[in-house]
Design a protein around this motif. Structure first.
Motif, mmCIF file in Angstrom:
data_model
loop_
_atom_site.group_PDB
_atom_site.id
_atom_site.type_symbol
_atom_site.label_atom_id
_atom_site.label_comp_id
_atom_site.label_asym_id
_atom_site.label_seq_id
_atom_site.Cartn_x
_atom_site.Cartn_y
_atom_site.Cartn_z
ATOM 1 N N UNK A 134 16.160 83.185 51.168
ATOM 2 C CA UNK A 134 16.376 83.252 49.726
ATOM 3 C C UNK A 134 15.468 82.220 49.067
ATOM 4 N N UNK A 135 14.515 82.695 48.259
ATOM 5 C CA UNK A 135 13.653 81.721 47.580
ATOM 6 C C UNK A 135 14.489 80.823 46.676
ATOM 7 N N UNK A 136 14.237 79.595 46.760
ATOM 8 C CA UNK A 136 14.926 78.619 45.938
ATOM 9 C C UNK A 136 14.068 77.382 45.842
ATOM 10 N N UNK A 137 14.653 76.359 45.359
ATOM 11 C CA UNK A 137 13.925 75.098 45.258
ATOM 12 C C UNK A 137 13.541 74.622 46.652
ATOM 13 N N UNK A 138 12.360 74.096 46.755
ATOM 14 C CA UNK A 138 11.856 73.558 48.012
ATOM 15 C C UNK A 138 11.813 72.047 47.866
ATOM 16 N N UNK A 139 12.349 71.366 48.853
ATOM 17 C CA UNK A 139 12.333 69.909 48.780
ATOM 18 C C UNK A 139 10.940 69.385 49.095
ATOM 19 N N UNK A 140 10.695 68.182 48.622
ATOM 20 C CA UNK A 140 9.424 67.520 48.913
ATOM 21 C C UNK A 140 9.273 67.350 50.421
ATOM 22 N N UNK A 141 10.365 67.062 51.097
ATOM 23 C CA UNK A 141 10.339 66.913 52.557
ATOM 24 C C UNK A 141 9.838 68.201 53.217
ATOM 25 N N UNK A 142 10.335 69.345 52.750
ATOM 26 C CA UNK A 142 9.910 70.619 53.336
ATOM 27 C C UNK A 142 8.447 70.926 52.998
ATOM 28 N N UNK A 143 8.030 70.596 51.776
ATOM 29 C CA UNK A 143 6.620 70.796 51.408
ATOM 30 C C UNK A 143 5.704 69.949 52.283
#
Length: 190
Positions: free
Chosen positions: A141-150
């Protein structure tokens, strides 16, 4: 990018969406291209089956079937894919890359395929790791991506590109792979 918050801001939503699509299309292209070669029973790939004890005459009949599965699987990342699709893609690409050195083609052949297994891993790294068996099969499910994941996804992509470049350098400089040297010559590099 430096983002002060724990999630990407709204102005980054389009960039994250484009990244997701780029990774999904990358997995699609990898499986479509390799699946097409497998359907044609690329002769250079028949020795890979020997690693698991399958002789070339039988491998020649199995390879097109694997190709059909790969071409079919190519469409899955473009649909509403569950994480298991990208885990499978990473595993399959790692396995097929590993077959090269196992059949005597040298370690550079494994490294040069860094993007094949790196792109699905980067997609997985962009999202929270599934916490249950069901989440592996539920669509992402597309949602907000954390900076950690980026950052993790970016690291995976940088490592993948580095492996690809190191592999190409090794194939040219140390292994002197004929096909690669032909490409260099066509580009004007003696």
């Amino acid at each position: 990018p430096s983002m002060p918050h724990s999630t990407a801001t709204s102005e980054n939503d389009r960039t994250v969406s484009a990244l997701r699509w780029a990774l999904r299309i990358g997995v699609f292209m990898c499986f479509l291209g390799h699946g097409s070669y497998a359907i044609l029973a690329k002769p250079e790939w028949l020795p890979f089956f020997g690693v698991v004890g399958i002789p070339p005459n039988i491998a020649a009949h199995i390879l097109p079937l694997i190709g059909l599965l790969d071409v079919t699987a190519a469409a899955l990342p473009l649909a509403s894919p569950p994480p298991i699709v990208f885990l499978w893609a990473a595993f399959w690409c790692l396995w097929t890359a590993t077959l090269r050195p196992l059949t005597g083609l040298g370690p550079w052949e494994f490294l040069v395929r860094g993007a094949n297994y790196g792109v699905p891993l980067a997609f997985l790294a962009l999202h929270p790791w599934p916490r249950s068996l069901r989440e592996w099969f539920d669509p992402v499910v597309p949602g907000r991506v954390t900076v950690k994941h980026l950052r993790l996804s970016g690291l995976v992509l940088r490592v993948s590109i580095a492996l690809l470049l190191i592999g190409h350098a090794g194939l040219g400089a140390f292994q002197q792979k004929a096909g690669l040297l032909d490409l260099y010559a066509k580009a004007g590099v003696p």
